[in-house]
Design a protein around this motif. Sequence first.
Motif, PDB file in Angstrom:
ATOM      1  N   SER A 169      -7.709   7.244   9.548  1.00 55.14           N
ATOM      2  CA  SER A 169      -7.760   7.598   8.164  1.00 55.14           C
ATOM      3  C   SER A 169      -6.609   6.837   7.485  1.00 55.14           C
ATOM      4  N   GLN A 207     -14.264   1.236   8.116  1.00 61.35           N
ATOM      5  CA  GLN A 207     -15.074   2.350   7.508  1.00 61.35           C
ATOM      6  C   GLN A 207     -16.036   2.965   8.493  1.00 61.35           C
ATOM      7  N   LEU A 218      -9.535  -3.627  -0.211  1.00 60.25           N
ATOM      8  CA  LEU A 218     -11.156  -4.071  -0.800  1.00 60.25           C
ATOM      9  C   LEU A 218     -11.189  -3.899  -2.349  1.00 60.25           C
ATOM     10  N   ARG A 219     -10.711  -2.907  -2.785  1.00 57.81           N
ATOM     11  CA  ARG A 219     -10.634  -2.632  -4.220  1.00 57.81           C
ATOM     12  C   ARG A 219      -9.838  -3.614  -5.058  1.00 57.81           C
ATOM     13  N   ARG A 246      -8.128   3.305   7.310  1.00 59.48           N
ATOM     14  CA  ARG A 246      -9.374   3.029   6.087  1.00 59.48           C
ATOM     15  C   ARG A 246      -8.798   3.109   4.826  1.00 59.48           C
ATOM     16  N   GLY A 247      -7.706   4.015   4.655  1.00 59.06           N
ATOM     17  CA  GLY A 247      -7.171   3.971   3.177  1.00 59.06           C
ATOM     18  C   GLY A 247      -6.514   2.718   2.843  1.00 59.06           C
ATOM     19  N   PHE A 268      -7.304  -0.500   4.140  1.00 55.08           N
ATOM     20  CA  PHE A 268      -8.433  -1.461   3.756  1.00 55.08           C
ATOM     21  C   PHE A 268      -9.190  -1.070   2.525  1.00 55.08           C
ATOM     22  N   ARG A 269      -9.212   0.191   2.311  1.00 49.61           N
ATOM     23  CA  ARG A 269     -10.166   0.465   1.014  1.00 49.61           C
ATOM     24  C   ARG A 269      -9.386   0.049  -0.444  1.00 49.61           C
ATOM     25  N   TRP A 270      -7.953   0.087  -0.188  1.00 45.32           N
ATOM     26  CA  TRP A 270      -7.129  -0.251  -1.212  1.00 45.32           C
ATOM     27  C   TRP A 270      -7.207  -1.770  -1.378  1.00 45.32           C
ATOM     28  N   ASN A 306     -14.676  -3.227   4.257  1.00 46.63           N
ATOM     29  CA  ASN A 306     -13.526  -2.237   5.116  1.00 46.63           C
ATOM     30  C   ASN A 306     -13.992  -2.363   6.453  1.00 46.63           C
ATOM     31  N   TYR A 317       0.749  -1.225  -0.027  1.00 45.52           N
ATOM     32  CA  TYR A 317       0.081  -0.196  -0.072  1.00 45.52           C
ATOM     33  C   TYR A 317       0.715   1.266   0.035  1.00 45.52           C
TER      34      TYR A 317
END
Length: 300
Positions: free
Chosen positions: A79, A100, A89-90, A82-83, A85-87, A97, A15
Motif C-alpha cells: 500500500s 499496481q 505517476l501523477r 503503491r502510494g 508510485f501513484r504520486w 505504477n 512523497y
Amino acid sequence: MTATAPGLPQEAEAYLQYLAGQRRASAHTLQAYRHELSRLHELAAGRDLLSLSAHDIRRFVAKLHAGGLQARSLARALSAWRGLFRWLLRAGRLDANPAQGVRPPRASKPLPRALSPDQAAALLDGKPDDILEVRDLAMFELFYSSGLRLAELAGLDLSGDFSVADGEVTVFGKRSKTRRVPVGSQAREALAAWLAVRPQLASQGETALFVGQRGARLSMGMIRNRLDRWAQLRGLPVHVHPHMLRHSFASHVLQSSGDLRAVQELLGHASISSTQIYTHLDFQHLAKVYDAAHPRAKKG
C-alpha cells in the motif's frame, strides 16, 4: 515537516513531505510509511526507484514473504509502495505504477479447533439428570455423530423431509442443498430417549425435533448456550461451540478413514478445498502421536 532518514531516496522524502503537508497525515502514518519506503529502498539495493518494474516488486514481495513477513504486513508495505508510485505517476515521473497489479499472498486462515477423541468422549459420556439434559444429549450426540451445522440441527423436524429416519438424518444445508448423513448408534440411542419424553415439553402441533421449555422450536442461540453450559458442567478446559463439534466430527472421521472425499460429502462441502483444512488437523494429531511415541522424537 518530517526528519530526513539517512539514505532514503529523494523521491521517497518528497512523497513523505507531500503526505505531511498536503494530506495532513498523522505522525503515526508518516512513521509507518517511512518504514515501508525504507524497506523498499533496502530491497532495491541501490537501484533508482524510478527504474523498478512490476517484476521487481513481485520479487521483493516474494523475498519478504520467504523471510517470514505475514500477509497483512506485506499488504501494508504494498500500500505504501503503491502510494509512492501513484504520486510519481501523477507528477509525470513514471509511465506506469509497478506496484499496481501486485497483490500480497492471501492471509492464512486459522485452523478450526477440534476436540480430541478423549475430550469428545468426556463431553458426551455420563447420564442426563433431567428432561432438558436428555434433549441436550440427543442434540450433541447428533451434532458429533453426523457433523451437522447449527442451523441444520435447529431446522430438523420430528418427521418429513428434514428429519431423522432409518439411521440417517436429512438436512437442508447451504446453497439450498439437501444431504443425507448416517447417524451413529449412540446418537440413535440418545434420540430414542429424547423422543420418549419429548411429548412432555412439545406444544400441540409443534413439528420441531428439538423444543424448549415453552414447547416451541429451540433457537440457534439457545442451542449454543446449552452446549456451553453442558461443556462447563463436564469440566472441559476449552470453550465448546456447535461448530467445534462439526470440526471434531470431520477430523476424527478423517483420522480413522483417511478418505477426504467421503468427509467432503458428509460435511456437504461444495469444493474439496474447503475440506482440505482437516488434513492439517489430521497432521497435527499424527505429529503429536509421533512426538509422544517415537524414541528419537523425545527430548533428552
